[in-house]
Design a protein around this motif. Structure first.
Motif, PDB file in Angstrom:
ATOM      1  N   GLN A  71      -0.856   5.465  -6.698  1.00 39.03           N
ATOM      2  CA  GLN A  71      -0.189   4.302  -6.127  1.00 39.03           C
ATOM      3  C   GLN A  71      -1.251   3.287  -5.721  1.00 39.03           C
ATOM      4  OE1 GLN A  71       3.247   5.084  -3.350  1.00 39.03           O
ATOM      5  NE2 GLN A  71       2.398   7.150  -3.338  1.00 39.03           N
ATOM      6  N   PRO A  72      -0.855   2.043  -5.481  1.00 37.21           N
ATOM      7  CA  PRO A  72      -1.808   1.079  -4.926  1.00 37.21           C
ATOM      8  C   PRO A  72      -2.219   1.495  -3.515  1.00 37.21           C
ATOM      9  CG  PRO A  72       0.097  -0.042  -5.878  1.00 37.21           C
ATOM     10  CD  PRO A  72       0.430   1.423  -5.837  1.00 37.21           C
ATOM     11  N   ILE A  73      -3.451   1.185  -3.145  1.00 34.13           N
ATOM     12  CA  ILE A  73      -3.959   1.570  -1.829  1.00 34.13           C
ATOM     13  C   ILE A  73      -4.828   0.439  -1.310  1.00 34.13           C
ATOM     14  CG2 ILE A  73      -5.982   2.758  -2.777  1.00 34.13           C
ATOM     15  CD1 ILE A  73      -5.705   4.800  -0.523  1.00 34.13           C
ATOM     16  N   CYS A  74      -4.744   0.168  -0.005  1.00 37.47           N
ATOM     17  CA  CYS A  74      -5.541  -0.887   0.595  1.00 37.47           C
ATOM     18  C   CYS A  74      -6.952  -0.359   0.903  1.00 37.47           C
ATOM     19  CB  CYS A  74      -4.869  -1.424   1.854  1.00 37.47           C
ATOM     20  SG  CYS A  74      -4.780  -0.230   3.203  1.00 37.47           S
ATOM     21  N   SER A  75      -7.858  -1.267   1.230  1.00 36.05           N
ATOM     22  CA  SER A  75      -9.248  -0.884   1.450  1.00 36.05           C
ATOM     23  C   SER A  75      -9.386   0.018   2.663  1.00 36.05           C
ATOM     24  CB  SER A  75     -10.107  -2.137   1.624  1.00 36.05           C
ATOM     25  OG  SER A  75     -10.112  -2.907   0.448  1.00 36.05           O
ATOM     26  N   LEU A  76      -8.644  -0.271   3.737  1.00 36.49           N
ATOM     27  CA  LEU A  76      -8.766   0.538   4.949  1.00 36.49           C
ATOM     28  C   LEU A  76      -8.272   1.962   4.709  1.00 36.49           C
ATOM     29  CD1 LEU A  76      -9.467   0.768   7.912  1.00 36.49           C
ATOM     30  CD2 LEU A  76      -7.176  -0.079   8.472  1.00 36.49           C
ATOM     31  N   CYS A  77      -7.112   2.125   4.091  1.00 32.81           N
ATOM     32  CA  CYS A  77      -6.601   3.466   3.802  1.00 32.81           C
ATOM     33  C   CYS A  77      -7.531   4.204   2.847  1.00 32.81           C
ATOM     34  CB  CYS A  77      -5.197   3.392   3.212  1.00 32.81           C
ATOM     35  SG  CYS A  77      -3.940   2.832   4.386  1.00 32.81           S
ATOM     36  N   PHE A 104      -6.220   0.810  -7.171  1.00 36.24           N
ATOM     37  CA  PHE A 104      -5.291   1.860  -7.589  1.00 36.24           C
ATOM     38  C   PHE A 104      -5.916   3.214  -7.311  1.00 36.24           C
ATOM     39  CE2 PHE A 104      -3.283   4.769 -10.567  1.00 36.24           C
ATOM     40  CZ  PHE A 104      -1.940   4.468 -10.373  1.00 36.24           C
ATOM     41  N   CYS A 105      -5.187   4.054  -6.550  1.00 36.85           N
ATOM     42  CA  CYS A 105      -5.677   5.367  -6.163  1.00 36.85           C
ATOM     43  C   CYS A 105      -5.212   6.406  -7.182  1.00 36.85           C
ATOM     44  CB  CYS A 105      -5.176   5.746  -4.769  1.00 36.85           C
ATOM     45  SG  CYS A 105      -5.762   7.356  -4.198  1.00 36.85           S
ATOM     46  N   SER A 106      -6.165   7.068  -7.815  1.00 37.60           N
ATOM     47  CA  SER A 106      -5.820   8.079  -8.816  1.00 37.60           C
ATOM     48  C   SER A 106      -5.336   9.373  -8.183  1.00 37.60           C
ATOM     49  CB  SER A 106      -7.038   8.366  -9.697  1.00 37.60           C
ATOM     50  OG  SER A 106      -8.134   8.814  -8.899  1.00 37.60           O
ATOM     51  N   ALA A 107      -5.587   9.562  -6.892  1.00 35.94           N
ATOM     52  CA  ALA A 107      -5.103  10.766  -6.208  1.00 35.94           C
ATOM     53  C   ALA A 107      -3.634  10.638  -5.854  1.00 35.94           C
ATOM     54  CB  ALA A 107      -5.931  11.046  -4.955  1.00 35.94           C
ATOM     55  N   TYR A 108      -3.251   9.471  -5.320  1.00 36.61           N
ATOM     56  CA  TYR A 108      -1.857   9.236  -4.951  1.00 36.61           C
ATOM     57  C   TYR A 108      -1.058   8.573  -6.060  1.00 36.61           C
ATOM     58  CZ  TYR A 108      -3.265  10.305  -0.146  1.00 36.61           C
ATOM     59  OH  TYR A 108      -3.735  10.929   0.977  1.00 36.61           O
ATOM     60  N   CYS A 136       0.842  -1.190   0.000  1.00 36.09           N
ATOM     61  CA  CYS A 136       0.000   0.000   0.000  1.00 36.09           C
ATOM     62  C   CYS A 136       0.881   1.245   0.000  1.00 36.09           C
ATOM     63  CB  CYS A 136      -0.916  -0.005   1.227  1.00 36.09           C
ATOM     64  SG  CYS A 136      -1.922   1.488   1.387  1.00 36.09           S
ATOM     65  N   GLY A 137       0.534   2.200  -0.873  1.00 37.57           N
ATOM     66  CA  GLY A 137       1.335   3.410  -0.960  1.00 37.57           C
ATOM     67  C   GLY A 137       1.147   4.358   0.200  1.00 37.57           C
ATOM     68  N   ILE A 138       0.133   4.116   1.065  1.00 31.48           N
ATOM     69  CA  ILE A 138      -0.137   5.006   2.195  1.00 31.48           C
ATOM     70  C   ILE A 138       0.444   4.418   3.480  1.00 31.48           C
ATOM     71  CG2 ILE A 138      -1.904   6.289   3.431  1.00 31.48           C
ATOM     72  CD1 ILE A 138      -1.614   6.963   0.456  1.00 31.48           C
ATOM     73  N   CYS A 139      -0.037   3.256   3.876  1.00 29.21           N
ATOM     74  CA  CYS A 139       0.449   2.653   5.124  1.00 29.21           C
ATOM     75  C   CYS A 139       1.688   1.800   4.934  1.00 29.21           C
ATOM     76  CB  CYS A 139      -0.648   1.814   5.770  1.00 29.21           C
ATOM     77  SG  CYS A 139      -1.183   0.382   4.775  1.00 29.21           S
ATOM     78  N   GLU A 140       2.065   1.512   3.661  1.00 28.81           N
ATOM     79  CA  GLU A 140       3.269   0.759   3.312  1.00 28.81           C
ATOM     80  C   GLU A 140       3.261  -0.658   3.876  1.00 28.81           C
ATOM     81  OE1 GLU A 140       6.652   3.037   4.470  1.00 28.81           O
ATOM     82  OE2 GLU A 140       6.326   4.595   2.966  1.00 28.81           O
ATOM     83  N   ASN A 141       2.060  -1.221   4.058  1.00 27.07           N
ATOM     84  CA  ASN A 141       1.942  -2.617   4.450  1.00 27.07           C
ATOM     85  C   ASN A 141       1.602  -3.452   3.222  1.00 27.07           C
ATOM     86  OD1 ASN A 141       2.363  -2.257   7.284  1.00 27.07           O
ATOM     87  ND2 ASN A 141       0.293  -1.401   7.429  1.00 27.07           N
TER      88      ASN A 141
END
Length: 880
Positions: A247-253, A241-245, A227-232
């Motif tokens: 990067q890949p993003i998990c469901s919780l983030c 895939f998050c178009s704002a960041y 995950c590009g946010i929590c890095e887990n």
């Protein structure tokens, strides 16, 4: 257990109490009332804790998911777990399960409607293709509201509640749960067919496909993405895939993020869906009004109070008052409570609308500033790329310039070798007509000037390329200052300018520095001072303190304008005006001075005032040493060498250079073999064995370095001297340097070439004896034989008198030590006119000058001017 209790005489009320039943069972098993009571209490406690904790954990998941999506905040499931356990314990302690029975019955209608909608979708829609063939649960890929599930659940719940309230009769009231369940299996496929399954998927994440493929290559058994946010790391089913960041993003983030405002699915938000749905049935103006702040407040307040009214009605129905007075009291209480909650809910709804609006505005502003910052960063990156591109272009241009200068140097040094070499060779010949000496002198001087110009260009190129070499020499500092003083004093006098040198502090006898570069710095500055001073004076001050030497050159010349003062150190930059337009120069002198000063770790300061003059101040670290390594060099003209005849092989593609080397070496007794290329050289080696090779580096076909390696491979141990017109080619690799013994750069001075040959062949030169040499030898012989006045008969002859201590003689010696040819020529002309020294000495000095042997001139003056003094200071009985 109820059957056993009733059989044992228990009442109907006791048979419905679980605690009594457990107690009766344990009494039946143990026949002890006390033990049965303890076991029943423990059993009930364990069961209640198990049930309540299980429900609390399941509830914590539901509560955390719901509120994290609603508020974009996740306090943790432990909070909701404790919250649910507390509620369960309170309900258990208050004993209101019986009162909640009806409420739970109503809740069961909603639960059955929810589960029925899910079941109908899995059992009917997916096999019929009315919904995707897989279950998508990632919020980033879903619409906020799917009318299939949400609509069927609302319809089924409404039908079930209406049936529960007895609207459709007693039979429908008893079967209300089944009516809710059955209606789900009707409306789920019907709504999916009407909407054509449009609202199941808002989007997908094709950007993850190459990332997943790459992850499979790393670990095909367990595929995860970070995950590009929590890095887990998570399984790919839980990633989008998050178009704002980007990067890949998990469901919780994705649920917790508030920055994007669902930018990945702009048409899938609840607001967009509500507008679309309302526009199907209402006018656009009314829909716009409902979308306003007041419209949102009214809608939220209406929904909340509908729920409150439903709860109040449910409570009113369940309490079932037995009398009219109780019914009126309950009705008034419920209405008062409803309107009280209406006021409270109105305030809270308004605060919620304002807070939500403020959050959205703040988030939009934050996003706007973030986008501006990103654009600025992108612009900086583009600027950096442009700067890097410009830097690379400048470096390529600089490299091209260096290659051009190197190529020009290579092309000029080869003909300069012939020009300077033949001019020097013809000047040394005894049969050269005296009328040609001046022309040869001009040719030689012009060649040296051109060679110095090329050297200056290469110095700049070397400094810019970072490959400039400095050498540590032991320099006689006072002697260097005297030489400069003598050199420029005469030049200044010829212009009518006063030149003065001042030593402001005691100077050390010897210092460590690069003598050539120090001399180059000072000569350039002093030459400019004299050149640009039409009248007045030039002051040369030297100060030395704490191993730092400071050289100050002041003049009363024309001065330099403030705007031009910064340009004078640029290459080829010359400030031209009416007073300086006809002065010679290339514009490289001050550039070389500044670069050399900086590369030597010094500092150069310049200031000037128009009409008053200029001042250049150079500060350099010159560590002093206690003793120098001065070595005297005595020049005599070489005519031959002792021993057997040596054979030299000269390989050069230029026939003029080969002819020059032959003309230099053959008269001295060498057997010179010439070859135009490497192949000719190898052919010649079949019939001879040279004692030394002189190889040109740049030749067509096999170059000189390859030829040198081949000679070493063939076991030729004779010394090899390389000649090159490229000064940079001496920076060779170790294996290449091992192929030759010495590297000389064209144009090579004749004496330097002869010194190299002497060194590698271990020769002893035979020098030409002059008239003075014969007389001095006779004097020395008389000294050894015991003659008390050995030089008396020699000194009586005015033709061999000692050179007197005269100002012109000191200037001649200083110019000779510096190699200043023009100065030496001028002083010799003055001595010839003034008749200061004997004609024999003058002829010998003239001969040395024609051979460009400036070191030998200085040594000759020093030897012959001190001869008489040395003899007179020794005792008569001590041989000289």
């Amino acid at each position: 257990m109820a059957y056993l209790a009733i059989s044992d005489g228990a009442t109907d009320i006791q048979a419905t109490d679980p605690t009594y039943l457990y107690q009766r069972i344990f009494f039946f098993l143990t026949t002890s009332p006390t033990t049965a009571l303890i076991l029943a209490a423990v059993f009930v406690f364990i069961c209640q804790m198990k049930i309540n904790l299980t429900n609390a954990y399941a509830g914590s998941i539901a509560w955390s998911n719901f509120f994290s999506r609603l508020t974009h905040s996740h306090p943790g499931r432990v909070v909701w777990l404790v919250f649910n356990v507390t509620i369960a314990l309170l309900l258990m302690e208050l004993g209101i399960y019986q009162a909640l029975g009806a409420i739970l019955g109503v809740f069961a209608i909603a639960a059955v409607s929810w589960l029925g909608s899910l079941s109908a979708d899995l059992l009917i829609n997916k096999p019929l293709g009315l919904s995707p063939n897989y279950v998508e649960f990632k919020r980033a890929h879903l619409y906020d509201i799917n009318p299939v599930g949400t609509g069927s659940m609302l319809i089924a719940t409404t039908l079930g509640l209406v049936s529960y309230l007895g609207v459709f009769g007693d039979v429908a009231k008893s079967l209300c749960h089944f009516i809710s369940l059955g209606s789900c299996f009707v409306f789920v496929p019907l709504i999916a067919w009407i909407t054509k399954g449009k609202y199941y998927l808002a989007r997908q994440s094709p950007e993850l496909i190459p990332m997943i493929e790459l992850a499979k290559q790393r670990n095909p058994k367990y595929v995860t993405l970070t995950c590009g946010i929590c890095e887990n790391a998570f399984e790919t089913e839980d990633m989008s895939f998050c178009s704002a960041y980007m990067q890949p993003i998990c469901s919780l983030c994705c649920s917790l993020d508030v920055r994007c405002l669902d930018s990945c699915k702009p048409q899938a938000s609840i607001g967009q869906q509500s507008d679309y749905f309302l526009k199907l049935f209402l006018p656009k103006g009314l829909v716009k009004a409902l979308s306003s702040r007041f419209g949102r407040f009214a809608s939220l307040l209406l929904v909340i109070n509908i729920i409150n009214a439903a709860l109040m009605m449910l409570i009113y129905r369940q309490m079932a008052p037995s009398s009219l007075s109780e019914e009126a009291l309950l009705k008034d209480t419920m209405l008062a409570l409803f309107f009280t909650l209406l006021i409270v809910s109105g305030v809270l709804s308004w605060l919620f609308v304002l807070a939500h609006e403020s959050r959205v505005v703040a988030q939009k502003e934050s996003n706007r500033q973030t986008r501006k910052l990103i654009r600025e960063i992108d612009a900086h990156q583009e600027t950096d790329k442009a700067l890097q591109h410009a830097k690379e272009q400048a470096e390529r241009a600089n490299e091209a310039k260096s290659r051009y200068l190197t190529g020009i140097s290579h092309e000029l040094r080869t003909p300069l070798q012939s020009i300077i070499g033949y001019a020097q060779l013809l000047s040394e010949k005894a049969n050269t007509p005296s009328g040609h000496q001046n022309g040869l002198d001009i040719i030689h001087r012009s060649g040296l000037y051109l060679a110095d110009l090329i050297e200056g260009l290469l110095d700049i190129s070397k400094i810019e390329a970072g490959r400039f070499d400095l050498y540590r020499n032991t320099v006689d500092l006072p002697k260097l200052i005297d030489q400069l003083n003598s050199m420029f004093a005469m030049q200044a006098r010829s212009k009518g300018v006063q030149f003065q040198a001042k030593i402001l502090a005691p100077l050390p006898q010897h210092v460590i520095t690069d003598e050539k570069r120090l001399r180059q710095i000072l000569i350039n500055l002093l030459s400019n001072a004299v050149k640009y001073t039409p009248k007045g004076s030039v002051l040369f001050e030297v100060n030395y303190r704490n191993q730092v030497a400071e050289f100050i050159i002041r003049d009363t010349g024309i001065g330099i304008k403030e705007g031009h003062l910064k340009r004078i150190f640029d290459p080829f930059e010359r400030v031209r005006d009416v007073s300086t337009g006809n002065l010679p120069g290339t514009g490289l002198g001050l550039t070389i001075v500044k670069l050399l000063t900086e590369i030597m770790g010094g500092d150069l300061q310049a200031r000037s005032v128009i009409g008053e003059g200029s001042e250049f101040r150079v500060s350099l670290m010159l560590p002093w040493v206690s003793q120098g390594d001065g070595s005297a060099y005595e020049y005599k003209r070489i005519v031959s060498y002792r021993g057997y005849q040596r054979t030299l092989m000269v390989v050069d593609d230029d026939p003029v250079v080969r002819g020059l080397l032959s003309d230099i070496l053959v008269p001295l007794g060498f057997n010179v073999l010439e070859a135009a290329d490497a192949e000719s050289c190898l052919d010649e080696l079949e019939s001879c064995s040279p004692d030394l090779f002189v190889l040109d580096v740049s030749m067509p076909g096999m170059d000189g370095l390859s030829l040198a390696k081949l000679l070493r491979d063939r076991a030729y141990s004779a010394p090899i001297i390389m000649l090159s017109a490229d000064a940079k080619e001496n920076q060779r690799k170790p294996d290449e340097q091992a192929a030759f013994n010495q590297y000389l750069v064209k144009p090579v001075n004749n004496s330097a070439l002869l010194d190299a040959i002497k060194h590698w062949l271990v020769l002893e030169w035979v020098y030409q004896e002059t008239e003075l040499d014969t007389l001095a030898l006779t004097a020395l012989k008389k000294t050894v034989s015991g003659n008390e006045e050995p030089y008396q008969d020699v000194l009586e002859d005015p033709s061999v008198a000692t050179i007197p201590d005269h100002e012109s003689v000191r200037e001649l010696m200083a110019f000779a030590e510096m190699g200043y040819k023009k100065g030496v020529r001028g002083v010799l002309d003055q001595l010839a006119k003034k008749d200061v020294i004997a004609q024999t000495h003058l002829q010998q000095l003239e001969s040395l000058y024609q051979g460009f042997q400036f070191d030998a001139i200085a040594q000759y003056i020093q030897t012959n001017s001190q001869l008489m003094c040395e003899v007179s200071e020794k005792p008569n009985d001590e041989p000289q």
